[in-house]
Scaffold this active site. Sequence first.
Site, mmCIF file in Angstrom:
data_model
loop_
_atom_site.group_PDB
_atom_site.id
_atom_site.type_symbol
_atom_site.label_atom_id
_atom_site.label_comp_id
_atom_site.label_asym_id
_atom_site.label_seq_id
_atom_site.Cartn_x
_atom_site.Cartn_y
_atom_site.Cartn_z
ATOM 1 N N ASP A 219 14.261 -67.208 29.375
ATOM 2 C CA ASP A 219 15.662 -67.454 28.983
ATOM 3 C C ASP A 219 15.716 -68.408 27.794
ATOM 4 O O ASP A 219 16.416 -68.161 26.801
ATOM 5 C CB ASP A 219 16.497 -67.953 30.177
ATOM 6 N N ASP A 243 9.599 -56.503 25.791
ATOM 7 C CA ASP A 243 10.569 -55.486 25.356
ATOM 8 C C ASP A 243 11.858 -56.150 24.877
ATOM 9 O O ASP A 243 12.357 -55.869 23.791
ATOM 10 C CB ASP A 243 10.860 -54.533 26.524
ATOM 11 N N ASP A 247 13.557 -56.730 20.726
ATOM 12 C CA ASP A 247 14.858 -56.320 20.175
ATOM 13 C C ASP A 247 15.526 -57.529 19.510
ATOM 14 O O ASP A 247 16.137 -57.403 18.443
ATOM 15 C CB ASP A 247 15.791 -55.752 21.266
HETATM 16 C C1 IPM Z 1 10.712 -49.755 23.761
HETATM 17 C C2 IPM Z 1 11.692 -49.066 24.666
HETATM 18 C C3 IPM Z 1 11.023 -48.572 25.936
HETATM 19 C C4 IPM Z 1 10.423 -49.770 26.627
HETATM 20 C C5 IPM Z 1 11.943 -47.823 26.891
HETATM 21 C C6 IPM Z 1 12.593 -46.675 26.206
HETATM 22 C C7 IPM Z 1 11.264 -47.410 28.156
HETATM 23 O O1 IPM Z 1 12.783 -49.886 24.934
HETATM 24 O O2 IPM Z 1 9.717 -49.127 23.371
HETATM 25 O O3 IPM Z 1 10.946 -50.909 23.404
HETATM 26 O O4 IPM Z 1 11.129 -50.514 27.311
HETATM 27 O O5 IPM Z 1 9.227 -49.984 26.451
HETATM 28 MN MN MN Z 2 12.761 -51.712 23.784
#
Ligand code: IPM
Ligand code: MN
Length: 351
Positions: A219, A243, A247
């Site tokens: 977090d 993951d 992002d």
């Molecule tokens: C990524 C995607 C995948 C993940 C999903 C689509 C399963 O979000 O490659 O980052 O979480 O690995």
């Molecule tokens: Mn992802």
Amino acid sequence: MSYDIALVPGDGIGPTVVDAALPLLDAAAAAHGFDIETTRYDWGTERYLEEGAMMPEDGLDRLADDDALLLGSVGHPDVPDHVTLNGLLLPIRKGFDQSICKRPAVLFEGVRSPLRGYEGGDIDILVFRENTEGEYADVGGREHRGFENEVAVQSAVYTRRSTERIVRAAFEAATERSGKLTNVTKSNAQAHGMVFWDDVVDEVSEEYPAVDVERLLVDAASMDFVRRPDEFDVVVASNLFGDILTDVGAIVTGSMGLAPSANVDPDRTHPSMFEPVHGSAFDIAGEGVANPLATVLSGSLMFDHLGETAAAAALWDAVAAQLADPSAPRTPDLGGSATTDAVAADLRERL
Ligand code: IPM
Ligand code: MN
Ligand code: NAD
């Protein structure tokens, strides 16, 4: 020299970005004295809707002898994501033991971060994400569906083998870079798996006394990716945390459309897979405006993995030069109005 590359363009903007990137990979290869022989697999949700499976039963066997795989994206609004992803992308990562996922998040010169006060070169993070187990283990079940006593169990799995591999890969990278590693866990709430993970980090750190290890809870790490992204260098995290953080890393460095990734089998028993971090982006699919640069940069990571470092650098540098040029075409995610093809054509000239 020739490399066999399997292409799995997949769904949504996947085919758009793979088709745009491929001629650039070909050009970089030709300029550096090697070829790529591609085989295209039209596996994905359209196949699922027609034939009931995302890929053939022997899909992995068909890819096993390739030197590397280039994937677009998987996921479609008409089919639940857990069906499509567990039918194609995740079985490749797991089946080919691609336990190391490397995801750079770089703020390129000429790209505007949504955060105030950061300029090109200020952010340069390399996330090492465990990629075959952890919170993505397919372990669990549901019982008493629809009843009041319904129960759902989803267990995370951390093996010493994969945890040591990802942690060691991160320490190696930290040694080559600035000597700084941030370990991201959630050991305050997850006393088994995550405390085990921290123990492995402590053990492996003894082999790398020159690396300075910072420990953050996920977090706080998410907050700090926004508050002080310039202070991160190498970051290591579990599958789910990696993951999510990537992002955040992608958007603070300008766009999902710029973030590449490498899914690597460190033993090289199986082919490794290269793909943009982004998904199939159905909100812009079919419009011809998806940013192809994340896929081009993924191609650069692929060439690097194959030992073709000059071709890898040529692709990376061409992208950097295009982004630094204020008169170059840009897709809408970067504030421009150019198409995917216009960006690729400009890059072709730079190569
Ligand atoms: C990524 C995607 C995948 C993940 C999903 C689509 C399963 O979000 O490659 O980052 O979480 O690995
Ligand atoms: Mn992802
Ligand atoms: P997404 O990454 O597809 O899109 C998130 C946002 O980023 C959207 O606004 C999209 O327009 C934008 N974006 C993404 N890539 C872009 C690009 N190249 N150029 C310009 N803009 C871009 O994430 P989502 O919307 O959560 O997921 C859509 C589908 O993709 C879901 O089915 C999801 O499961 C799947 N997915 C697949 C992968 C993968 O194959 N590796 C990764 C993430 C999501």
